[in-house]
Design a protein around this motif. Structure first.
Motif, PDB file in Angstrom:
ATOM      1  N   CYS A 206       0.831  -1.204   0.000  1.00  0.00           N
ATOM      2  CA  CYS A 206       0.000   0.000   0.000  1.00  0.00           C
ATOM      3  C   CYS A 206       0.866   1.256   0.000  1.00  0.00           C
ATOM      4  CB  CYS A 206      -0.944  -0.004   1.204  1.00  0.00           C
ATOM      5  SG  CYS A 206      -2.265  -1.227   1.089  1.00  0.00           S
ATOM      6  N   LEU A 207       1.936   1.225   0.785  1.00  0.00           N
ATOM      7  CA  LEU A 207       2.856   2.369   0.818  1.00  0.00           C
ATOM      8  C   LEU A 207       3.486   2.591  -0.555  1.00  0.00           C
ATOM      9  CD1 LEU A 207       4.149   4.441   2.770  1.00  0.00           C
ATOM     10  CD2 LEU A 207       5.987   2.782   3.139  1.00  0.00           C
ATOM     11  N   LYS A 208       3.885   1.512  -1.187  1.00  0.00           N
ATOM     12  CA  LYS A 208       4.516   1.577  -2.508  1.00  0.00           C
ATOM     13  C   LYS A 208       3.580   2.181  -3.550  1.00  0.00           C
ATOM     14  CE  LYS A 208       5.891  -1.703  -6.137  1.00  0.00           C
ATOM     15  NZ  LYS A 208       6.060  -3.148  -6.420  1.00  0.00           N
ATOM     16  N   THR A 209       2.293   1.874  -3.439  1.00  0.00           N
ATOM     17  CA  THR A 209       1.330   2.343  -4.439  1.00  0.00           C
ATOM     18  C   THR A 209       0.651   3.647  -4.032  1.00  0.00           C
ATOM     19  OG1 THR A 209      -0.347   0.891  -3.450  1.00  0.00           O
ATOM     20  CG2 THR A 209       0.864   0.037  -5.340  1.00  0.00           C
ATOM     21  N   GLY A 210       1.019   4.156  -2.866  1.00  0.00           N
ATOM     22  CA  GLY A 210       0.486   5.441  -2.441  1.00  0.00           C
ATOM     23  C   GLY A 210      -0.973   5.425  -2.061  1.00  0.00           C
ATOM     24  N   ARG A 211      -1.458   4.293  -1.571  1.00  0.00           N
ATOM     25  CA  ARG A 211      -2.858   4.194  -1.148  1.00  0.00           C
ATOM     26  C   ARG A 211      -2.921   3.883   0.333  1.00  0.00           C
ATOM     27  NH1 ARG A 211      -5.330  -1.616  -3.102  1.00  0.00           N
ATOM     28  NH2 ARG A 211      -6.710  -1.174  -1.341  1.00  0.00           N
ATOM     29  N   LYS A 212      -4.028   4.206   0.943  1.00  0.00           N
ATOM     30  CA  LYS A 212      -4.197   3.855   2.347  1.00  0.00           C
ATOM     31  C   LYS A 212      -4.417   2.348   2.455  1.00  0.00           C
ATOM     32  CE  LYS A 212      -9.220   4.448   2.736  1.00  0.00           C
ATOM     33  NZ  LYS A 212     -10.314   5.071   3.492  1.00  0.00           N
ATOM     34  N   ASN A 213      -4.047   1.816   3.581  1.00  0.00           N
ATOM     35  CA  ASN A 213      -4.218   0.380   3.789  1.00  0.00           C
ATOM     36  C   ASN A 213      -5.636   0.114   4.281  1.00  0.00           C
ATOM     37  OD1 ASN A 213      -4.206  -2.304   4.409  1.00  0.00           O
ATOM     38  ND2 ASN A 213      -2.297  -2.277   5.563  1.00  0.00           N
ATOM     39  N   ASP A 214      -6.516  -0.177   3.317  1.00  0.00           N
ATOM     40  CA  ASP A 214      -7.890  -0.540   3.655  1.00  0.00           C
ATOM     41  C   ASP A 214      -8.151  -1.996   3.289  1.00  0.00           C
ATOM     42  OD1 ASP A 214      -7.744  -0.314   0.929  1.00  0.00           O
ATOM     43  OD2 ASP A 214      -9.555   0.897   0.691  1.00  0.00           O
ATOM     44  N   VAL A 215      -7.087  -2.793   3.247  1.00  0.00           N
ATOM     45  CA  VAL A 215      -7.173  -4.172   2.769  1.00  0.00           C
ATOM     46  C   VAL A 215      -7.590  -5.104   3.902  1.00  0.00           C
ATOM     47  CG1 VAL A 215      -5.943  -6.076   1.676  1.00  0.00           C
ATOM     48  CG2 VAL A 215      -5.401  -3.704   1.036  1.00  0.00           C
ATOM     49  N   LYS A 216      -8.632  -5.878   3.659  1.00  0.00           N
ATOM     50  CA  LYS A 216      -9.110  -6.847   4.643  1.00  0.00           C
ATOM     51  C   LYS A 216      -8.595  -8.232   4.272  1.00  0.00           C
ATOM     52  CE  LYS A 216     -13.216  -6.255   6.281  1.00  0.00           C
ATOM     53  NZ  LYS A 216     -12.904  -5.978   7.706  1.00  0.00           N
ATOM     54  N   ILE A 217      -8.088  -8.939   5.268  1.00  0.00           N
ATOM     55  CA  ILE A 217      -7.617 -10.312   5.064  1.00  0.00           C
ATOM     56  C   ILE A 217      -8.731 -11.285   5.431  1.00  0.00           C
ATOM     57  CG2 ILE A 217      -5.939 -12.069   5.750  1.00  0.00           C
ATOM     58  CD1 ILE A 217      -4.087  -9.743   6.601  1.00  0.00           C
ATOM     59  N   VAL A 218      -9.099 -12.133   4.488  1.00  0.00           N
ATOM     60  CA  VAL A 218     -10.012 -13.238   4.764  1.00  0.00           C
ATOM     61  C   VAL A 218      -9.170 -14.505   4.827  1.00  0.00           C
ATOM     62  CG1 VAL A 218     -12.000 -14.567   3.958  1.00  0.00           C
ATOM     63  CG2 VAL A 218     -11.924 -12.088   3.583  1.00  0.00           C
ATOM     64  N   ALA A 219      -9.130 -15.118   5.998  1.00  0.00           N
ATOM     65  CA  ALA A 219      -8.366 -16.352   6.167  1.00  0.00           C
ATOM     66  C   ALA A 219      -9.184 -17.522   5.620  1.00  0.00           C
ATOM     67  CB  ALA A 219      -8.046 -16.583   7.639  1.00  0.00           C
ATOM     68  N   VAL A 220      -8.648 -18.189   4.618  1.00  0.00           N
ATOM     69  CA  VAL A 220      -9.347 -19.308   3.993  1.00  0.00           C
ATOM     70  C   VAL A 220      -9.110 -20.561   4.827  1.00  0.00           C
ATOM     71  CG1 VAL A 220      -9.571 -20.710   1.910  1.00  0.00           C
ATOM     72  CG2 VAL A 220      -9.103 -18.254   1.719  1.00  0.00           C
ATOM     73  N   THR A 221     -10.200 -21.109   5.363  1.00  0.00           N
ATOM     74  CA  THR A 221     -10.071 -22.162   6.368  1.00  0.00           C
ATOM     75  C   THR A 221     -10.526 -23.532   5.879  1.00  0.00           C
ATOM     76  OG1 THR A 221     -12.195 -21.394   7.279  1.00  0.00           O
ATOM     77  CG2 THR A 221     -10.199 -20.589   8.324  1.00  0.00           C
ATOM     78  N   LYS A 222     -10.507 -23.737   4.579  1.00  0.00           N
ATOM     79  CA  LYS A 222     -10.802 -25.057   4.023  1.00  0.00           C
ATOM     80  C   LYS A 222      -9.787 -26.071   4.551  1.00  0.00           C
ATOM     81  CE  LYS A 222     -11.179 -27.403  -0.466  1.00  0.00           C
ATOM     82  NZ  LYS A 222     -11.048 -27.234  -1.934  1.00  0.00           N
ATOM     83  N   TYR A 223     -10.299 -27.151   5.166  1.00  0.00           N
ATOM     84  CA  TYR A 223      -9.483 -28.222   5.738  1.00  0.00           C
ATOM     85  C   TYR A 223      -8.603 -27.748   6.893  1.00  0.00           C
ATOM     86  CZ  TYR A 223     -10.796 -30.424   1.299  1.00  0.00           C
ATOM     87  OH  TYR A 223     -11.493 -30.911   0.218  1.00  0.00           O
ATOM     88  N   VAL A 224      -8.934 -26.626   7.509  1.00  0.00           N
ATOM     89  CA  VAL A 224      -8.181 -26.121   8.659  1.00  0.00           C
ATOM     90  C   VAL A 224      -8.954 -26.479   9.933  1.00  0.00           C
ATOM     91  CG1 VAL A 224      -7.331 -24.056   9.832  1.00  0.00           C
ATOM     92  CG2 VAL A 224      -7.135 -24.250   7.343  1.00  0.00           C
ATOM     93  N   SER A 225      -8.242 -26.974  10.930  1.00  0.00           N
ATOM     94  CA  SER A 225      -8.889 -27.387  12.171  1.00  0.00           C
ATOM     95  C   SER A 225      -9.402 -26.173  12.955  1.00  0.00           C
ATOM     96  CB  SER A 225      -7.903 -28.175  13.048  1.00  0.00           C
ATOM     97  OG  SER A 225      -6.886 -27.307  13.535  1.00  0.00           O
ATOM     98  N   ILE A 226     -10.366 -26.429  13.816  1.00  0.00           N
ATOM     99  CA  ILE A 226     -10.932 -25.366  14.643  1.00  0.00           C
ATOM    100  C   ILE A 226      -9.849 -24.735  15.523  1.00  0.00           C
ATOM    101  CG2 ILE A 226     -12.499 -24.916  16.583  1.00  0.00           C
ATOM    102  CD1 ILE A 226     -14.407 -26.994  15.271  1.00  0.00           C
ATOM    103  N   ASP A 227      -8.946 -25.556  16.064  1.00  0.00           N
ATOM    104  CA  ASP A 227      -7.875 -25.032  16.924  1.00  0.00           C
ATOM    105  C   ASP A 227      -7.017 -24.012  16.170  1.00  0.00           C
ATOM    106  OD1 ASP A 227      -8.700 -26.531  19.052  1.00  0.00           O
ATOM    107  OD2 ASP A 227      -7.170 -28.092  18.834  1.00  0.00           O
ATOM    108  N   LYS A 228      -6.690 -24.301  14.930  1.00  0.00           N
ATOM    109  CA  LYS A 228      -5.857 -23.387  14.146  1.00  0.00           C
ATOM    110  C   LYS A 228      -6.631 -22.119  13.779  1.00  0.00           C
ATOM    111  CE  LYS A 228      -2.518 -26.633  12.219  1.00  0.00           C
ATOM    112  NZ  LYS A 228      -1.926 -27.194  10.981  1.00  0.00           N
ATOM    113  N   ILE A 229      -7.917 -22.273  13.513  1.00  0.00           N
ATOM    114  CA  ILE A 229      -8.738 -21.088  13.236  1.00  0.00           C
ATOM    115  C   ILE A 229      -8.779 -20.185  14.467  1.00  0.00           C
ATOM    116  CG2 ILE A 229     -11.058 -20.244  12.698  1.00  0.00           C
ATOM    117  CD1 ILE A 229     -11.472 -22.870  11.121  1.00  0.00           C
TER     118      ILE A 229
END
Length: 231
Positions: A18-41
């Protein structure tokens, strides 16, 4: 690296991009939890993940009641119409709206429950036969068909990057997505905003952000390689 370290590294990469492109950091991370255990989530939630994305209805239903505090749930996989009834009122955002019969079923369920269903239109920008999604040149006709769906709100677009090592091709497709989003925005459709542009995964999220993405879907980059869960 640990889940904590992976998340910190991804956030650092996003900040720098974001800094490199001169934009504010409004990026949301969606953690993809396919085959991920509940403990790790649950571990990922401790380190700043607020949004998780599931690909399969059955797997989502096995997890949804066991994850606290409740994250924002995204459904990011191909959604069959006969599975809508199980999730339409349990997820915060359906990212894979890609056909009118799915829209009809979502509208029917939402109308009966008197709720709003939030969605993203999935675009097959690469036109790869292995991917779901509406073709770029069909999206305006699709949105016109949604104008009678009073409980279905479109908040933006989603795509999956091209399956190629050619970064120029990936970048070109993401740029097309941004331009498409801007064209849709200019039409001022009812119940259609272009607040979200969901594109970019573990291998290409920095390119996606450079081209305007404000939502990235990252699984392997957070949780490492996964094996299919039993059951």
């Amino acid at each position: 690296m640990s889940i904590r370290d992976n998340i910190l590294k991804i956030k650092e990469n996003i900040d720098n991009t974001c800094l490199k492109t001169g934009r504010k950091n409004d990026v949301k991370i969606v953690a993809v939890t396919k085959y991920v255990s509940i403990d790790k989530i649950l571990e990922s939630l401790k380190y700043g993940i607020d949004d998780i994305g599931e690909n399969k209805v059955q797997e989502f239903l096995k997890k949804v009641d066991h994850i606290q505090p409740k994250p924002n749930y995204h459904f990011i996989g191909h959604l069959q119409t006969n599975k809508v009834k199980y999730i339409y009122d349990k997820v915060d955002l359906i990212q894979s709206l890609d056909r009118i019969d799915l829209a009809d079923e979502l509208e029917k369920r939402a109308n009966l429950a008197d709720i709003r269903v939030n969605s993203l239109i999935q675009i097959n920008i690469s036109r790869e036969s292995t991917k779901f999604g509406i073709k770029e040149n069909e999206v305006f006709q699709f949105i016109e068909a949604l104008q009678n769906h009073k409980h279905l709100y479109v908040q933006g677009l989603m795509t999956i990057g091209s399956n190629t090592e050619d970064k120029a091709k990936i970048r070109s497709d993401f740029r097309k997505m941004y331009n498409l989003s801007e064209r849709i925005k200019s039409k001022h459709y009812d119940r259609v905003s272009m607040d979200i542009l969901s594109m970019g995964m573990t291998d290409d999220y920095m390119i996606a952000i450079e081209e305007g993405s404000n939502m990235v879907r990252i699984g392997t980059g957070i949780f490492g390689e996964r094996e299919k869960m039993g059951g």
